[in-house]
Design a protein around this motif. Sequence first.
Motif, PDB file in Angstrom:
ATOM      1  N   GLU A 149       6.865 -38.469 -58.527  1.00 36.04           N
ATOM      2  CA  GLU A 149       7.495 -37.952 -59.745  1.00 36.04           C
ATOM      3  C   GLU A 149       8.578 -36.924 -59.409  1.00 36.04           C
ATOM      4  O   GLU A 149       9.641 -36.900 -60.048  1.00 36.04           O
ATOM      5  N   LEU A 150       8.323 -36.079 -58.420  1.00 35.44           N
ATOM      6  CA  LEU A 150       9.327 -35.087 -58.013  1.00 35.44           C
ATOM      7  C   LEU A 150      10.570 -35.768 -57.448  1.00 35.44           C
ATOM      8  O   LEU A 150      11.698 -35.412 -57.802  1.00 35.44           O
ATOM      9  N   LEU A 151      10.381 -36.740 -56.582  1.00 37.29           N
ATOM     10  CA  LEU A 151      11.519 -37.447 -55.988  1.00 37.29           C
ATOM     11  C   LEU A 151      12.308 -38.201 -57.059  1.00 37.29           C
ATOM     12  O   LEU A 151      13.545 -38.203 -57.037  1.00 37.29           O
ATOM     13  N   ASP A 152      11.610 -38.824 -58.014  1.00 33.87           N
ATOM     14  CA  ASP A 152      12.299 -39.517 -59.110  1.00 33.87           C
ATOM     15  C   ASP A 152      13.112 -38.531 -59.945  1.00 33.87           C
ATOM     16  O   ASP A 152      14.255 -38.812 -60.313  1.00 33.87           O
ATOM     17  N   ALA A 153      12.525 -37.372 -60.256  1.00 32.14           N
ATOM     18  CA  ALA A 153      13.235 -36.353 -61.046  1.00 32.14           C
ATOM     19  C   ALA A 153      14.458 -35.837 -60.293  1.00 32.14           C
ATOM     20  O   ALA A 153      15.520 -35.629 -60.897  1.00 32.14           O
ATOM     21  N   MET A 154      14.328 -35.641 -58.991  1.00 26.53           N
ATOM     22  CA  MET A 154      15.474 -35.174 -58.194  1.00 26.53           C
ATOM     23  C   MET A 154      16.598 -36.208 -58.224  1.00 26.53           C
ATOM     24  O   MET A 154      17.778 -35.846 -58.313  1.00 26.53           O
ATOM     25  N   GLU A 155      16.259 -37.473 -58.176  1.00 26.30           N
ATOM     26  CA  GLU A 155      17.285 -38.515 -58.225  1.00 26.30           C
ATOM     27  C   GLU A 155      17.975 -38.533 -59.588  1.00 26.30           C
ATOM     28  O   GLU A 155      19.195 -38.672 -59.675  1.00 26.30           O
ATOM     29  N   ARG A 156      17.213 -38.343 -60.659  1.00 23.25           N
ATOM     30  CA  ARG A 156      17.816 -38.272 -61.992  1.00 23.25           C
ATOM     31  C   ARG A 156      18.742 -37.062 -62.107  1.00 23.25           C
ATOM     32  O   ARG A 156      19.816 -37.151 -62.716  1.00 23.25           O
ATOM     33  N   ILE A 157      18.354 -35.944 -61.522  1.00 25.83           N
ATOM     34  CA  ILE A 157      19.192 -34.741 -61.534  1.00 25.83           C
ATOM     35  C   ILE A 157      20.503 -35.014 -60.807  1.00 25.83           C
ATOM     36  O   ILE A 157      21.583 -34.662 -61.285  1.00 25.83           O
ATOM     37  N   ARG A 158      20.418 -35.657 -59.654  1.00 20.87           N
ATOM     38  CA  ARG A 158      21.639 -35.964 -58.892  1.00 20.87           C
ATOM     39  C   ARG A 158      22.581 -36.865 -59.688  1.00 20.87           C
ATOM     40  O   ARG A 158      23.796 -36.703 -59.641  1.00 20.87           O
ATOM     41  N   ARG A 159      22.010 -37.855 -60.388  1.00 21.03           N
ATOM     42  CA  ARG A 159      22.848 -38.775 -61.169  1.00 21.03           C
ATOM     43  C   ARG A 159      23.448 -38.092 -62.399  1.00 21.03           C
ATOM     44  O   ARG A 159      24.558 -38.416 -62.808  1.00 21.03           O
ATOM     45  N   ALA A 160      22.719 -37.167 -62.992  1.00 20.12           N
ATOM     46  CA  ALA A 160      23.160 -36.535 -64.238  1.00 20.12           C
ATOM     47  C   ALA A 160      24.137 -35.383 -64.037  1.00 20.12           C
ATOM     48  O   ALA A 160      24.882 -35.051 -64.945  1.00 20.12           O
ATOM     49  N   HIS A 161      24.126 -34.773 -62.861  1.00 18.31           N
ATOM     50  CA  HIS A 161      24.947 -33.590 -62.628  1.00 18.31           C
ATOM     51  C   HIS A 161      25.865 -33.798 -61.438  1.00 18.31           C
ATOM     52  O   HIS A 161      25.450 -34.281 -60.396  1.00 18.31           O
ATOM     53  N   ASP A 162      27.098 -33.389 -61.624  1.00 22.22           N
ATOM     54  CA  ASP A 162      28.073 -33.449 -60.546  1.00 22.22           C
ATOM     55  C   ASP A 162      28.071 -32.100 -59.840  1.00 22.22           C
ATOM     56  O   ASP A 162      28.660 -31.137 -60.333  1.00 22.22           O
ATOM     57  N   PHE A 163      27.375 -32.018 -58.722  1.00 19.51           N
ATOM     58  CA  PHE A 163      27.342 -30.771 -57.960  1.00 19.51           C
ATOM     59  C   PHE A 163      28.598 -30.687 -57.110  1.00 19.51           C
ATOM     60  O   PHE A 163      28.841 -31.551 -56.272  1.00 19.51           O
ATOM     61  N   PRO A 164      29.426 -29.647 -57.335  1.00 18.73           N
ATOM     62  CA  PRO A 164      30.678 -29.542 -56.593  1.00 18.73           C
ATOM     63  C   PRO A 164      30.453 -29.210 -55.123  1.00 18.73           C
ATOM     64  O   PRO A 164      29.517 -28.494 -54.777  1.00 18.73           O
ATOM     65  N   GLY A 165      31.296 -29.761 -54.296  1.00 19.90           N
ATOM     66  CA  GLY A 165      31.258 -29.412 -52.875  1.00 19.90           C
ATOM     67  C   GLY A 165      30.185 -30.140 -52.105  1.00 19.90           C
ATOM     68  O   GLY A 165      29.281 -30.741 -52.649  1.00 19.90           O
ATOM     69  N   GLU A 166      30.338 -30.093 -50.822  1.00 18.50           N
ATOM     70  CA  GLU A 166      29.363 -30.688 -49.913  1.00 18.50           C
ATOM     71  C   GLU A 166      28.420 -29.612 -49.416  1.00 18.50           C
ATOM     72  O   GLU A 166      28.676 -28.432 -49.526  1.00 18.50           O
ATOM     73  N   GLY A 167      27.338 -30.012 -48.853  1.00 19.33           N
ATOM     74  CA  GLY A 167      26.444 -29.054 -48.228  1.00 19.33           C
ATOM     75  C   GLY A 167      25.471 -28.380 -49.167  1.00 19.33           C
ATOM     76  O   GLY A 167      24.904 -27.351 -48.828  1.00 19.33           O
ATOM     77  N   LEU A 168      25.271 -28.937 -50.363  1.00 14.96           N
ATOM     78  CA  LEU A 168      24.309 -28.347 -51.275  1.00 14.96           C
ATOM     79  C   LEU A 168      22.996 -29.122 -51.202  1.00 14.96           C
ATOM     80  O   LEU A 168      22.980 -30.338 -51.290  1.00 14.96           O
ATOM     81  N   GLY A 169      21.923 -28.408 -51.053  1.00 12.32           N
ATOM     82  CA  GLY A 169      20.610 -29.032 -51.071  1.00 12.32           C
ATOM     83  C   GLY A 169      20.060 -29.002 -52.483  1.00 12.32           C
ATOM     84  O   GLY A 169      20.708 -28.538 -53.419  1.00 12.32           O
ATOM     85  N   LEU A 170      18.857 -29.517 -52.618  1.00  2.00           N
ATOM     86  CA  LEU A 170      18.208 -29.559 -53.924  1.00  2.00           C
ATOM     87  C   LEU A 170      16.721 -29.342 -53.732  1.00  2.00           C
ATOM     88  O   LEU A 170      16.135 -29.850 -52.774  1.00  2.00           O
ATOM     89  N   GLY A 171      16.120 -28.577 -54.612  1.00  2.00           N
ATOM     90  CA  GLY A 171      14.685 -28.355 -54.551  1.00  2.00           C
ATOM     91  C   GLY A 171      14.105 -28.377 -55.951  1.00  2.00           C
ATOM     92  O   GLY A 171      14.763 -28.002 -56.918  1.00  2.00           O
TER      93      GLY A 171
END
Length: 82
Positions: free
Chosen positions: A15-37
């Motif tokens: 469930e956590l991994l699925d939610a993280m993937e949805r977050i990545r698809r829904a939000h455009d995080f600017p720049g490279e080198g950003l992690g997610l938790g």
Amino acid sequence: MLPAQRETAESVIGELLDAMERIRRAHDFPGEGLGLGLAALQIGIGRAAAVVQPPGADPIVLLNPRLTHASEEGPCGSRSSR
């Protein structure tokens, strides 16, 4: 992890991994080198579990994590105002 807890742990991690993937698809995080938790409590799961994915690396799963050291830094490495 105890064998009896394995199924629950795998479900929470999924469930956590699925939610993280949805977050990545829904939000455009600017720049490279950003992690997610993401912690289970952040998505309404009452378990002590989290997944952290550093930039360019595989996810790190934390089950029953314990805080062993706290820094004076705030979010994104900035100093918190105390």
